[in-house]
Design a protein around this motif. Structure first.
Motif, short mmCIF file in Angstrom:
data_model
loop_
_atom_site.label_atom_id
_atom_site.label_comp_id
_atom_site.label_asym_id
_atom_site.label_seq_id
_atom_site.Cartn_x
_atom_site.Cartn_y
_atom_site.Cartn_z
N LYS A 197 9.80 -14.54 -25.38
CA LYS A 197 10.52 -15.52 -25.82
C LYS A 197 10.57 -15.94 -27.20
CE LYS A 197 11.37 -18.65 -22.59
NZ LYS A 197 11.20 -19.88 -21.86
N LEU A 198 9.21 -15.73 -27.69
CA LEU A 198 9.11 -16.18 -29.06
C LEU A 198 9.73 -15.25 -30.15
CD1 LEU A 198 5.41 -17.42 -29.16
CD2 LEU A 198 7.30 -18.88 -29.75
N THR A 199 9.65 -13.90 -29.60
CA THR A 199 10.10 -13.02 -30.56
C THR A 199 11.67 -12.84 -30.45
OG1 THR A 199 8.14 -11.57 -29.98
CG2 THR A 199 10.01 -10.34 -31.02
N GLN A 200 12.25 -13.26 -29.25
CA GLN A 200 13.49 -13.21 -28.95
C GLN A 200 14.00 -14.27 -29.84
OE1 GLN A 200 15.61 -11.53 -26.72
NE2 GLN A 200 17.58 -12.54 -27.54
N GLY A 340 -4.83 -11.83 -24.19
CA GLY A 340 -4.86 -12.00 -22.48
C GLY A 340 -3.83 -13.00 -22.51
N PRO A 341 -4.30 -14.09 -22.03
CA PRO A 341 -3.14 -14.98 -21.30
C PRO A 341 -2.57 -16.07 -22.35
CG PRO A 341 -5.16 -15.67 -20.68
CD PRO A 341 -5.45 -14.38 -21.50
N PHE A 342 -3.14 -15.87 -23.82
CA PHE A 342 -2.52 -16.81 -24.82
C PHE A 342 -1.54 -16.05 -25.55
CE2 PHE A 342 -7.45 -17.46 -23.65
CZ PHE A 342 -7.24 -18.83 -23.14
N THR A 343 -0.86 -17.05 -25.90
CA THR A 343 0.24 -16.69 -27.17
C THR A 343 0.48 -17.64 -28.05
OG1 THR A 343 1.50 -15.64 -25.14
CG2 THR A 343 2.76 -16.09 -27.13
N PHE A 344 0.60 -17.23 -29.33
CA PHE A 344 0.66 -18.01 -30.63
C PHE A 344 1.47 -17.39 -31.66
CE2 PHE A 344 -3.28 -15.74 -29.51
CZ PHE A 344 -3.27 -14.73 -30.22
#
Length: 367
Positions: A197-200, A340-344
């Motif tokens: 979603k961030l990249t989109q 892992g489960p983290f996105t930033f």
């Protein structure tokens, strides 16, 4: 004296040479065979396109490291591996004998879907060729609106689309548009929903048209899944990896796609005197993504296992970490990432990526 041939100068082999500089092999002739003196660091190429780096900041001159180790450098392509005869054949016709062989030649871009396309195409691999082709694109004179189609929705395709949209691939006074055709699995199919979603959002903010369809080359058009035809002034293929065809005739055991099959020591399953690392190989015991991250991390084990095979000793298994840090450049000096489960995301993520990338290249160039 035993002979070790390092076939290719990919990330793993460059780090192997660096290790042998610190701790030389005994009574071993080392020969590095690679078609170019330059080893391009893939993680920095989008930053070069975006204008953040000069090309010399993104590549390593192989020759100084080879000479420092006391090895020989042959600038040529290997076109045949004769594993039963323990020989490799060069494009120039020479046959080289080896006692041990390590293969780190990467892979080619899979262009099967574009085999029927008659328009202009450049592919992301090999990077040296892409560099030269992109320079020609930038230097070409364009008039009117230009349409660039990037095929491939993985991290590399997304990064290229954002870099090109940010920099403007053609002259500043000419209009242009960019389409990213991801395939039916969508954008970043191997990553989590939040990073996708961030990249989109980043792509949309840069004006990139993202199409979750498959594209097949048909004459001078791209045929999409919905039946529509797309015309492009230039197609850039980032359509996944394909092994070099000569490997299937090498006598080495390969997987069903033709990549060299190796064990946890990155040793050929059929020929214990042959090793492989990076995109050219597949692991027997687990699925390992074709990522520069794994090529870098496998290098210490590869160096140790080549030494163990030559000198005798215990082999070292390469065990990938459970979680891997992935960082995606977003055109401007921002980046998104996951661990892992983290996105930033943000400017600080770009600074982290920039530090890691520059650090890798500086480890060989000193700058």
């Amino acid at each position: 004296m035993k002979r070790l041939i390092l076939m290719g100068a990919g990330h793993s082999h460059m780090l192997v040479l660096k290790q042998y500089l610190k701790s030389p092999l005994r009574d071993v002739e080392v020969i590095v065979v690679t078609p170019s003196r330059w080893q391009y660091y893939s993680g920095m190429i989008p930053g070069w396109i975006a204008g953040h780096y000069a090309i010399d900041q993104c590549r390593i001159d192989v020759e100084p490291m080879v000479k420092a180790v006391g090895a020989s450098l042959i600038l040529d392509n290997v076109v045949d591996v004769l594993s039963d005869q323990k020989q490799v054949r060069l494009a120039g016709g020479a046959l080289l004998d080896y006692d041990f062989l390590s293969i780190d030649i990467g892979a080619k871009t899979n262009l099967t879907s574009l085999s029927g396309y008659t328009g202009p195409v450049i592919s992301i691999k090999p990077l040296g060729h892409f560099h030269q082709q992109w320079l020609k694109v930038k230097a070409a004179s364009h008039s009117g609106k230009q349409h660039l189609a990037i095929i491939g929705g993985g991290a590399a395709g997304a990064e290229l689309a954002m870099a090109m949209a940010y920099a403007g691939p053609f002259q500043a006074d000419a209009g242009y548009s960019i389409s990213l055709i991801t395939g039916t699995h969508g954008l970043l199919p191997d990553f989590g929903a939040r990073l996708r979603k961030l990249t989109q959002r980043k792509l949309e903010a840069l004006g990139v048209n993202v199409l979750e369809q498959r594209a097949i080359g048909t004459g001078d058009s791209l045929s999409l899944t919905d039946g529509s035809l797309m015309r492009a002034d230039l197609v850039i293929a980032v359509t996944g990896a394909e092994p070099f065809s000569f490997l299937s005739a090498s006598g080495l055991v390969t997987d069903n796609r033709g990549f060299v099959l190796v064990n946890k020591y990155h040793q050929s399953l059929s020929h214990p005197d042959v090793f492989a690392a990076g995109d050219v190989c597949s692991r027997q015991d687990q699925l390992l993504s074709r990522s520069g991250v794994h090529a870098v991390r496998a290098a210490p084990a590869l160096a140790a296992n080549l030494r163990a095979a030559i000198e005798g000793g215990e082999f070292t298994a390469f065990q990938p970490r459970a979680n891997t840090l992935y960082l995606i450049a977003c055109g401007e000096k921002t980046a998104a990432g996951s661990y892992g489960p983290f996105t930033f995301s943000g400017k600080w993520v770009w600074r982290l990526k920039d530090k890691i990338d520059r650090g890798f290249v500086r480890g060989f160039t000193g700058r």
